[in-house]
Design an enzyme around this catalytic site. Sequence first.
Site, PDB file in Angstrom:
ATOM      1  CB  THR A  33       6.884 -15.515   0.799  1.00 17.27           C
ATOM      2  OG1 THR A  33       7.877 -15.050   0.821  1.00 17.27           O
ATOM      3  CG2 THR A  33       5.525 -15.418   0.764  1.00 17.27           C
TER       4      THR A  33
ATOM      5  CB  SER B 200      -7.176  -0.265   0.905  1.00 15.35           C
ATOM      6  OG  SER B 200      -7.535  -0.859  -0.317  1.00 15.35           O
ATOM      7  CB  SER B 201     -12.544  -0.854  -0.351  1.00 16.90           C
ATOM      8  OG  SER B 201     -13.020   0.227   0.396  1.00 16.90           O
TER       9      SER B 201
ATOM     10  NE  ARG C 208      -4.123   1.803   0.679  1.00 15.20           N
ATOM     11  CZ  ARG C 208      -5.055   2.149  -0.208  1.00 15.20           C
ATOM     12  NH1 ARG C 208      -4.977   1.760  -1.470  1.00 15.20           N
ATOM     13  NH2 ARG C 208      -6.092   2.877   0.164  1.00 15.20           N
TER      14      ARG C 208
ATOM     15  N   GLY D  86     -13.473   0.811  -5.663  1.00 11.14           N
ATOM     16  CA  GLY D  86     -13.588   1.496  -4.374  1.00 11.14           C
ATOM     17  C   GLY D  86     -14.344   0.624  -3.379  1.00 11.14           C
TER      18      GLY D  86
HETATM   19  O1  DON Z   1      -7.857   1.148  -2.044  1.00 15.20           O
HETATM   20  C1  DON Z   1      -9.001   1.476  -2.320  1.00 15.20           C
HETATM   21  O2  DON Z   1      -9.972   1.119  -1.697  1.00 15.20           O
HETATM   22  C2  DON Z   1      -9.235   2.354  -3.539  1.00 15.20           C
HETATM   23  N1  DON Z   1      -8.082   3.181  -3.752  1.00 15.20           N
HETATM   24  C3  DON Z   1      -9.551   1.505  -4.723  1.00 15.20           C
HETATM   25  C4  DON Z   1      -9.875   2.343  -5.931  1.00 15.20           C
HETATM   26  C5  DON Z   1     -10.636   1.644  -6.946  1.00 15.20           C
HETATM   27  O3  DON Z   1     -11.005   0.511  -6.814  1.00 15.20           O
HETATM   28  C6  DON Z   1     -10.943   2.421  -8.148  1.00 15.20           C
HETATM   29  N2  DON Z   1     -11.734   1.642  -9.035  1.00 15.20           N
HETATM   30  N3  DON Z   1     -12.680   1.959  -9.606  1.00 15.20           N
END
Ligand code: DON
Length: 566
Positions: free
Chosen positions: A371, A442-443, A83, A465
Amino acid sequence: MGSLLGRSHGWDRLTVNRGAATVHPLATRSAMRILQSGGNAIDAAISASLVLGVVDGHNSGIGGGCLVLIRRSNGQILAIDGRETAGQAAHEGMFLRDGKADPKLSQDGPLACAVPSQIAAIKHMHTQAGRLPWRELFEDAHKAAFDGAPASKSIGRTIAAEADQLRKYPASKAIYFHADGTPIREGEPWVQKDLASTLQNIADHGAEWFYEGPFAKACADYLESIGGVLTRQDFLAYQPKERAAIRTKYRNYEVIGFPPPSSGGMHIAQMLMMLEPYPVGAWMRSRPDAYYHLLCEAMKRAFADRAHWLGDSDFVDVPQGLLAPEYSVDRMADFLDSRSTDGIEHGWPNGVLEREILSSEPSPGEDRKHTTHLTAADEEGNWVAMTCTVNTSWGCKVTVPGTGVMLNNQMDDFSIAPGTPNAFGLVGSESNAVAPGKRPLSSMSPTIVLDSTGQPVLTAGAAGGPRIINATLQVLLRVLDGGCSVAEALAAPRVHHQWRPDQLLFEDQTGIDSPWAITPETRQRLSAMGHPLKASGALAISQAIHRQGNRLAAAHDPRAQGASES
Ligand code: DON
């Protein structure tokens, strides 16, 4: 789909084939080429992710980051947190102007990016579990950038949509527009020479070239010149982290999810626990209103908890009690089977007062030596679920001159001020406030499911998202409870509720053929229960692999122009 039978290692006499699924045919082809030339699923995922960064750069790339879940053929689980991280100069007030939050600053331009982390993550994947030489994994991506590839429909669409922001930065303007100022369009050959040369340098000189050498310098110097705050020191300090995956039971399966700084594993596990007492499969088939009502109520409760409790667990205490089965029972105590529950707020998991905290450090006994959403599995039993992102389309829109690298806008995944929604409408609390060296919540939900014998049976994840969490959940449910094939599960229409705003989105007119379409009658019943329904286009893009007996089936989301092979 061709069958490629191979050797069996760690599969207890199962002979399985290989598979890969991504959102772009060139990336899927690259993964399969690697698998067919002696690489394992880890190599295949690395190569595919690099290709995606070239041909699908509005979604992911080496200016962004990723979360990777790996199940190795020896049974070991690796959760690699690649991340992006806020720089040391980042602080809680950095997106406030005159005391007011300004989301434009966390979404576009130099302050919006956190330290890019995909290269560090793939280096870690490769060191721990890869097989082919590092350089070889860059060949397909380099070729796509150097020789060029036709711009996809979504490349054309997103360049046009973000044209005003992209034009602000000379290096972005030079890459995404023709000399006469018109944007690159779908189908046009698209060559990215600077990106090709960056990829070549990383292939030749390693990740150090990126974090310690010329890239870090070029990026930090340029950002400073346009008002950014990331420094060379921030690049030098970046480290991917191995986390302890979230492992919970669901019916006869073990579900393995990604822990904080993602909220995905936590809330998928939590929602599965809330759903488990109900006849999910039967309702899916014969009482769709009851099924979607149940889903929506679980989603509201989980997302209320997300907004309050979740953040980077290296900085904030994420309660362990959120994962306790008794907590799910407690959370659903006010569930009504024919009425939407109003006024849901976050819960109080047991142990909060005793500060029983989720540990995301792998346990000392765990073997640490070995790993988009993309996924690959090989015939030895290595499975990879990898979600890569620059956050919203084309990240912060800033390309580092001379490198072809578009930077992420992951700072917007922090809660830039209490109650201020981010690009996905998510609100958060102090748990997800900006801090130096912290990772935004994050999601992303790379998920792997094991059967009762401990063998991998299903993997899924998504882009979109917060919709990632709910889409991944629904793919799991369609396969595990509904008995769907993985292609049927991906095609099935989805719903989404994220607590705030109070809105139940349902997919409508996506043009995807599915016997499970959400009918006007189902919608009417949901409305009558008090759900504020809103029609939506595609809710997330998911890729998945399912094993049935000794056959792997890989599938890509029909909502995107992806590809899958097995
Ligand atoms: O980490 C996250 O949750 C977001 N930055 C993910 C962004 C995302 O999935 C954009 N897609 N449409």
